[in-house]
Design a protein around this motif. Structure first.
Motif, mmCIF file in Angstrom:
data_model
loop_
_atom_site.group_PDB
_atom_site.id
_atom_site.type_symbol
_atom_site.label_atom_id
_atom_site.label_comp_id
_atom_site.label_asym_id
_atom_site.label_seq_id
_atom_site.Cartn_x
_atom_site.Cartn_y
_atom_site.Cartn_z
ATOM 1 N N ARG A 129 0.821 -1.211 0.000
ATOM 2 C CA ARG A 129 0.000 0.000 0.000
ATOM 3 C C ARG A 129 0.859 1.267 0.000
ATOM 4 O O ARG A 129 0.394 2.338 -0.394
ATOM 5 C CB ARG A 129 -0.928 -0.009 1.210
ATOM 6 N N TRP A 130 2.101 1.156 0.460
ATOM 7 C CA TRP A 130 3.008 2.298 0.440
ATOM 8 C C TRP A 130 3.847 2.352 -0.835
ATOM 9 O O TRP A 130 4.400 3.401 -1.172
ATOM 10 C CB TRP A 130 3.948 2.253 1.643
ATOM 11 N N ARG A 131 3.929 1.244 -1.514
ATOM 12 C CA ARG A 131 4.829 1.152 -2.669
ATOM 13 C C ARG A 131 4.402 2.100 -3.791
ATOM 14 O O ARG A 131 5.228 2.835 -4.340
ATOM 15 C CB ARG A 131 4.848 -0.297 -3.171
ATOM 16 N N LEU A 132 3.109 2.099 -4.123
ATOM 17 C CA LEU A 132 2.624 2.936 -5.221
ATOM 18 C C LEU A 132 2.827 4.413 -4.910
ATOM 19 O O LEU A 132 3.185 5.201 -5.796
ATOM 20 C CB LEU A 132 1.148 2.641 -5.477
ATOM 21 N N LEU A 133 2.622 4.811 -3.672
ATOM 22 C CA LEU A 133 2.801 6.210 -3.287
ATOM 23 C C LEU A 133 4.257 6.635 -3.444
ATOM 24 O O LEU A 133 4.546 7.722 -3.974
ATOM 25 C CB LEU A 133 2.335 6.409 -1.847
ATOM 26 N N MET A 134 5.198 5.804 -3.016
ATOM 27 C CA MET A 134 6.610 6.144 -3.107
ATOM 28 C C MET A 134 7.096 6.139 -4.558
ATOM 29 O O MET A 134 7.917 6.979 -4.939
ATOM 30 C CB MET A 134 7.435 5.165 -2.266
ATOM 31 N N ILE A 135 6.597 5.212 -5.354
ATOM 32 C CA ILE A 135 6.973 5.197 -6.763
ATOM 33 C C ILE A 135 6.442 6.451 -7.460
ATOM 34 O O ILE A 135 7.128 7.056 -8.300
ATOM 35 C CB ILE A 135 6.463 3.921 -7.446
ATOM 36 N N GLY A 136 5.228 6.864 -7.127
ATOM 37 C CA GLY A 136 4.695 8.107 -7.677
ATOM 38 C C GLY A 136 5.524 9.307 -7.269
ATOM 39 O O GLY A 136 5.738 10.234 -8.072
ATOM 40 N N LEU A 137 6.020 9.297 -6.027
ATOM 41 C CA LEU A 137 6.896 10.382 -5.573
ATOM 42 C C LEU A 137 8.192 10.401 -6.375
ATOM 43 O O LEU A 137 8.708 11.476 -6.719
ATOM 44 C CB LEU A 137 7.189 10.213 -4.082
ATOM 45 N N ALA A 138 8.735 9.230 -6.677
ATOM 46 C CA ALA A 138 9.972 9.165 -7.463
ATOM 47 C C ALA A 138 9.753 9.585 -8.906
ATOM 48 O O ALA A 138 10.693 10.040 -9.575
ATOM 49 C CB ALA A 138 10.544 7.747 -7.408
ATOM 50 N N LEU A 139 8.534 9.457 -9.398
ATOM 51 C CA LEU A 139 8.236 9.837 -10.781
ATOM 52 C C LEU A 139 8.072 11.343 -10.963
ATOM 53 O O LEU A 139 8.105 11.828 -12.103
ATOM 54 C CB LEU A 139 6.957 9.137 -11.255
ATOM 55 N N CYS A 140 7.896 12.065 -9.878
ATOM 56 C CA CYS A 140 7.609 13.501 -9.982
ATOM 57 C C CYS A 140 8.653 14.274 -10.794
ATOM 58 O O CYS A 140 8.276 15.086 -11.658
ATOM 59 C CB CYS A 140 7.473 14.100 -8.579
ATOM 60 N N PRO A 141 9.971 14.072 -10.575
ATOM 61 C CA PRO A 141 10.933 14.837 -11.390
ATOM 62 C C PRO A 141 10.878 14.517 -12.872
ATOM 63 O O PRO A 141 11.311 15.333 -13.698
ATOM 64 C CB PRO A 141 12.298 14.419 -10.798
ATOM 65 N N LEU A 142 10.339 13.351 -13.244
ATOM 66 C CA LEU A 142 10.259 12.983 -14.655
ATOM 67 C C LEU A 142 9.038 13.572 -15.347
ATOM 68 O O LEU A 142 8.950 13.525 -16.580
ATOM 69 C CB LEU A 142 10.232 11.459 -14.794
ATOM 70 N N LEU A 143 8.098 14.111 -14.574
ATOM 71 C CA LEU A 143 6.870 14.629 -15.151
ATOM 72 C C LEU A 143 6.994 16.076 -15.602
ATOM 73 O O LEU A 143 6.085 16.597 -16.259
ATOM 74 C CB LEU A 143 5.723 14.507 -14.130
ATOM 75 N N ILE A 144 8.085 16.733 -15.242
ATOM 76 C CA ILE A 144 8.297 18.121 -15.642
ATOM 77 C C ILE A 144 9.658 18.239 -16.308
ATOM 78 O O ILE A 144 10.532 17.384 -16.137
ATOM 79 C CB ILE A 144 8.207 19.079 -14.434
ATOM 80 N N SER A 145 9.839 19.299 -17.062
ATOM 81 C CA SER A 145 11.082 19.480 -17.795
ATOM 82 C C SER A 145 12.204 19.950 -16.879
ATOM 83 O O SER A 145 11.971 20.402 -15.741
ATOM 84 C CB SER A 145 10.882 20.498 -18.920
ATOM 85 N N GLU A 146 13.425 19.856 -17.391
ATOM 86 C CA GLU A 146 14.580 20.298 -16.615
ATOM 87 C C GLU A 146 14.541 21.796 -16.365
ATOM 88 O O GLU A 146 14.971 22.271 -15.303
ATOM 89 C CB GLU A 146 15.867 19.921 -17.353
ATOM 90 N N ILE A 147 14.004 22.572 -17.310
ATOM 91 C CA ILE A 147 13.905 24.015 -17.132
ATOM 92 C C ILE A 147 12.950 24.350 -15.999
ATOM 93 O O ILE A 147 13.221 25.238 -15.175
ATOM 94 C CB ILE A 147 13.452 24.685 -18.441
ATOM 95 N N ALA A 148 11.819 23.633 -15.926
ATOM 96 C CA ALA A 148 10.879 23.865 -14.838
ATOM 97 C C ALA A 148 11.499 23.499 -13.489
ATOM 98 O O ALA A 148 11.243 24.172 -12.476
ATOM 99 C CB ALA A 148 9.596 23.067 -15.073
ATOM 100 N N ILE A 149 12.300 22.459 -13.467
ATOM 101 C CA ILE A 149 12.985 22.085 -12.227
ATOM 102 C C ILE A 149 13.951 23.182 -11.803
ATOM 103 O O ILE A 149 14.057 23.521 -10.612
ATOM 104 C CB ILE A 149 13.716 20.741 -12.425
ATOM 105 N N ILE A 150 14.649 23.768 -12.757
ATOM 106 C CA ILE A 150 15.580 24.860 -12.446
ATOM 107 C C ILE A 150 14.837 26.051 -11.862
ATOM 108 O O ILE A 150 15.284 26.657 -10.874
ATOM 109 C CB ILE A 150 16.357 25.249 -13.714
#
Length: 303
Positions: A116-137
């Motif tokens: 039940r915690w696995r999906l939440l943590m994987i979604g958290l790890a996916l967050c940097p991949l959902l936006i561009s590098e410029i937006a992260i900057i």
């Protein structure tokens, strides 16, 4: 009858040879579309880039067709260029080691947590991949300045007495590189952990091993291949990136990516920029060869 038997055996042997030949060609035929894409869109441009590095640069022209080693000699004899290469390698190694450490701990935590915690943590790890590098900057620009979130949080917690700014520092570039490459390392290491049986930990504990001994004697050898792959992936990304260290680091932080951009667009010296890129590719290939040679053949199938 005596004549037909050899003919039948010959036909059977010929059919077996044809079948073996087809079985040997089948994987190559399946990979043919991908190989064509790699050759056309990566192989040929790389060959053209290597050829460009030997051209001449005269006056303000982008390049003059010719053949010279002057760009490579200048690359390794100019202190400005050698310092930039050393800074890039040093920053990439430090960021890669930190990324692998954080990714390893996070992946092991996700592996040990209930589903039940696995999906939440994987979604958290996916967050940097959902936006561009410029937006992260842009996000880090709101976090590191003197009036940013980090300074405000440290001031409110009482850890500092005055506002501080970590913007345009090597630490900011270091953190930015870790944030960008961490998801890739995390998923590589998580795939390795998912290939392990959790009962190995129970068996190690039943035999009297401490948690540290279990990690050293059980987990580390079984995940060593994933650690090397994650390190090489992070190193390849950080050594070639341009936007993050240029936007978050100081003006004195000259990396190879910055110098390639400067030679290409600023000084219009395409052969010198190509020489930089060629050396960068050779360095990455050497790292890939070293990490591959360090992988254990017994556990290489997990990747």
């Amino acid at each position: 009858m005596t004549v037909a038997m050899p003919d039948a055996e010959t036909d059977h042997e010929t059919a077996r040879r044809v079948l073996r030949r087809r079985q040997a060609l089948a994987p190559w035929l399946l990979m043919l579309p991908a190989l064509l894409v790699v050759v056309v869109f990566f192989g040929l441009p790389m060959l053209l880039m290597v050829r460009m590095s030997f051209n001449l640069h005269i006056d303000q022209r982008l390049y003059v067709p010719g053949f010279t080693f002057d760009h490579y000699v200048n690359l390794f004899s100019n202190p400005l260029f050698t310092n930039a290469m050393w800074t890039t390698v040093q920053l990439s190694i430090m960021a890669s080691l930190a990324t692998v450490f954080i990714g390893y701990v996070f992946a092991m935590l996700v592996w040990l947590k209930p589903p039940r915690w696995r999906l939440l943590m994987i979604g958290l790890a996916l967050c940097p991949l959902l936006i561009s590098e410029i937006a992260i900057i842009f996000g880090w620009w709101m976090f590191f300045p003197k009036n940013g979130l980090l300074s405000y949080a440290l001031l409110q917690s009482g850890l500092i007495s005055d506002k501080i700014s970590l913007m345009y520092t090597e630490f900011a570039a270091f953190v930015g590189l870790i944030y960008v490459t961490l998801p890739f390392c995390f998923f590589i290491l998580l795939s390795i952990f998912d290939g392990l049986d959790k009962r190995l930990l129970e068996a190690s504990a039943d035999l009297g091993a401490s948690p540290l001994t279990t990690f050293r004697e059980v987990l580390l050898p079984l995940t060593w291949t994933g650690i090397l792959v994650a390190f090489s992936q992070s190193f390849i990304w950080t050594i070639g990136t341009y936007a993050t260290p240029s936007a978050l680091g100081p003006d004195t932080l000259w990396t190879m990516g910055f110098l390639i951009q400067e030679q290409m667009l600023g000084k219009h010296n395409w052969p010198m920029a190509s020489a930089f890129a060629t050396v960068l590719i050779i360095g990455v290939a050497c790292v890939m060869f070293i990490t591959r040679s360090m992988q254990s053949k017994r556990t290489s199938f997990h990747v």
